[in-house]
Motif scaffolding. Structure first.
Motif, short mmCIF file in Angstrom:
data_model
loop_
_atom_site.label_atom_id
_atom_site.label_comp_id
_atom_site.label_asym_id
_atom_site.label_seq_id
_atom_site.Cartn_x
_atom_site.Cartn_y
_atom_site.Cartn_z
N PHE A 38 -1.09 3.05 -9.71
CA PHE A 38 -1.97 3.40 -10.81
C PHE A 38 -2.29 2.16 -11.65
CE2 PHE A 38 0.07 7.48 -9.85
CZ PHE A 38 -1.04 8.29 -9.75
N CYS A 39 -3.46 2.18 -12.28
CA CYS A 39 -3.87 1.05 -13.12
C CYS A 39 -3.24 1.21 -14.50
CB CYS A 39 -5.39 1.00 -13.22
SG CYS A 39 -6.24 0.76 -11.66
N ILE A 40 -2.06 0.68 -14.64
CA ILE A 40 -1.34 0.77 -15.91
C ILE A 40 -1.65 -0.50 -16.72
CG2 ILE A 40 0.92 0.95 -17.01
CD1 ILE A 40 1.91 2.28 -14.45
N PRO A 41 -2.19 -0.37 -17.94
CA PRO A 41 -2.51 -1.56 -18.73
C PRO A 41 -1.26 -2.37 -19.04
CG PRO A 41 -3.57 0.40 -19.63
CD PRO A 41 -2.60 0.88 -18.61
N THR A 42 -1.38 -3.67 -18.93
CA THR A 42 -0.27 -4.58 -19.23
C THR A 42 -0.48 -5.33 -20.54
OG1 THR A 42 -1.34 -6.32 -17.92
CG2 THR A 42 0.24 -4.88 -16.79
N LYS A 43 -1.66 -5.17 -21.17
CA LYS A 43 -1.96 -5.88 -22.41
C LYS A 43 -1.77 -4.95 -23.59
CE LYS A 43 -5.75 -8.27 -24.78
NZ LYS A 43 -7.17 -8.70 -24.67
N VAL A 85 0.85 -1.19 0.00
CA VAL A 85 0.00 0.00 0.00
C VAL A 85 0.88 1.24 0.00
CG1 VAL A 85 -1.73 1.29 1.27
CG2 VAL A 85 -1.88 -1.19 1.16
N LYS A 86 0.67 2.12 -0.98
CA LYS A 86 1.50 3.32 -1.08
C LYS A 86 0.90 4.50 -0.33
CE LYS A 86 3.90 2.30 -5.40
NZ LYS A 86 4.29 2.82 -6.73
N GLU A 87 -0.41 4.64 -0.35
CA GLU A 87 -1.06 5.75 0.33
C GLU A 87 -2.53 5.45 0.51
OE1 GLU A 87 -1.28 9.30 -1.99
OE2 GLU A 87 -1.35 8.21 -3.89
N ALA A 88 -3.17 6.25 1.31
CA ALA A 88 -4.62 6.18 1.49
C ALA A 88 -5.24 7.35 0.75
CB ALA A 88 -4.98 6.23 2.97
N ILE A 89 -6.19 7.08 -0.13
CA ILE A 89 -6.81 8.12 -0.94
C ILE A 89 -8.29 8.20 -0.63
CG2 ILE A 89 -5.10 7.90 -2.78
CD1 ILE A 89 -7.14 6.28 -4.34
N CYS A 90 -8.85 9.38 -0.88
CA CYS A 90 -10.28 9.60 -0.65
C CYS A 90 -11.00 9.57 -2.00
CB CYS A 90 -10.49 10.95 0.03
SG CYS A 90 -12.22 11.31 0.44
#
Length: 278
Positions: free
Chosen positions: A226-231, A15-20
């Motif tokens: 972050f949701c970085i695409p891998t496909k 876990v890198k941080e807590a976000i709202c």
């Protein structure tokens, strides 16, 4: 022990941080399986003429056209709301004159109501938001609030039975006034609905519904990355026949399996919880 339950399923080391985040939270929900008997099918002029000369009807299909939802506070019960639902269902039937004659397909409207009480918590703030327009002044969106929002999930009903009857032998959910059908619903049928007739059609429907009461809230959640695409995007324009050859032959479509799941693939075991194998 409480800390273990709260962190179960999360790798806290990554876990890198807590976000709202601003999202909809489900405060309460319920699931129902309803069997609605003797509902009148409201027919248009042409379909009613077919029924007047028919001896019997048989069901074909049903489709939910719309569901009107109303949410109101429950007096003297803080945080609870009543959810009133009105369903509009399009049914398809076969009208039969005699056993040797071909059936005539007709369509009609079935409407029914449902009500439940769910908990939606309290909130009395007003929400103001802006709408950005490039090269223009920001417009103000309509004022919102934090009242809960009802959401209904349902599948198309199953027609369990269909019969020709007298008008007084079925549930007239619209009464004697067919003008109360919303315009967007009546557009799905050809002709005008007629309520004053000698013969009527009643059906029994089975329907499954899930009703949720949601509220817009801000929640603190752990963020991993972050949701970085891998496909990679596929731009392959291979021959259609080559692509078709890669599809497996659908054996289950030609030879339906005789077991519901892997646990039923073995011979029948009287001590097993699954009694579907023989």
């Amino acid at each position: 022990m409480a800390e273990n339950k709260a962190t179960q399923g999360f790798d806290l080391h990554h876990v890198k941080e807590a976000i709202c985040v601003d999202t909809n939270r489900v405060y309460d929900s319920c699931a129902d399986k309803d069997c609605l008997a003797d509902l009148r099918v409201y027919l248009t002029d042409c379909a009613q003429n077919v029924v007047e000369n028919a001896t019997s009807v048989r069901p074909r299909s049903a489709e939910i056209l719309n569901c009107i939802i109303e949410v109101e506070k429950v007096p003297f019960n803080k945080g609870c709301y009543s959810v009133d639902l009105t369903f509009f269902v399009k049914v398809c039937l076969d009208a039969l004159n005699c056993p040797t004659a071909p059936a005539t397909t007709i369509e009609g409207l079935v409407t029914f109501g449902k009500k439940c009480i769910l908990y939606g918590s309290e909130g009395n703030v007003k929400i103001f938001t802006s709408n950005y327009i490039p090269c223009g002044a920001d417009e103000q969106n309509p004022v919102g609030n934090t009242n809960p929002t009802a959401k209904v999930q349902c599948v198309d009903p199953i027609i369990l039975d269909a019969k020709i009857c007298r008008v007084c032998d079925c549930c007239n959910t619209l009464g004697d006034c067919c003008d109360s059908v919303p315009r967007n619903i009546s557009r799905c049928f050809e002709g005008n609905f007629c309520c004053n007739c000698e013969k009527a059609v009643k059906v029994t429907l089975g329907i499954f519904t899930i009703i949720q009461l949601e509220r817009d809230v801000q929640m603190l959640i752990p963020a991993y990355d972050f949701c970085i695409p891998t496909k990679e995007c596929s731009c392959d324009t291979e021959d259609p026949c080559d692509a078709f050859k890669k599809i497996c032959f659908p054996l289950d479509e030609f030879f339906p399996p005789n077991a519901r799941n892997d646990t039923c693939a073995t011979p029948f075991n009287p001590n097993s919880s699954c009694g579907c194998c023989k």
